[in-house]
Scaffold this motif. Structure first.
Motif: not given
Length: 125
Positions: A75-79, A55-63
């Protein structure tokens, strides 16, 4: 670690996860799910994160951040794009209607502490 053969479907793990992380007892806000098997009555499939990091490797915003050996969603970085949920090979990232980010196991091990049959155990370092 989970031994599904021992799971009795009591859902204490789900309630504990929700209480520890969201201060409410709701299986809808749990990062672990115990589902009765459709194949054999009285047996359960336990859906949980094994901290693989896909999941982390694919997160486009490094959340999705790492703390020790465990990954957690900031949660502050997640879109709330849903990419992590789509790529999770275990289907262990969950949504809750009243949260603006998905739920995944953070590795707190509280579920292992309360499992009455020791179906969930902490993997020692």
């Amino acid at each position: 670690r989970v031994d599904e053969k021992k799971c009795i479907g009591c859902r204490i793990c789900e309630m504990t996860c929700s209480l520890v992380n969201f201060n409410e007892a709701s299986s809808k806000k749990s990062a672990i799910k115990s589902n009765e098997s459709h194949k054999t009555i009285g047996t359960f499939n336990v859906v949980y994160c094994n901290q693989c990091g896909i999941c982390a490797m694919n997160c486009p915003v490094d959340a999705i951040k790492k703390d020790g050996k465990n990954w957690w969603i900031d949660p502050d970085d997640c879109i709330n794009c849903g990419v992590c949920k789509e790529v999770c090979p275990r289907d262990a990232i969950f949504e809750s209607a009243d949260l603006s980010y998905p739920i995944k196991c953070c590795g707190c091990d509280e579920c292992a502490k309360v499992c009455p049959v020791k179906a969930i155990t902490k993997i020692e370092d």
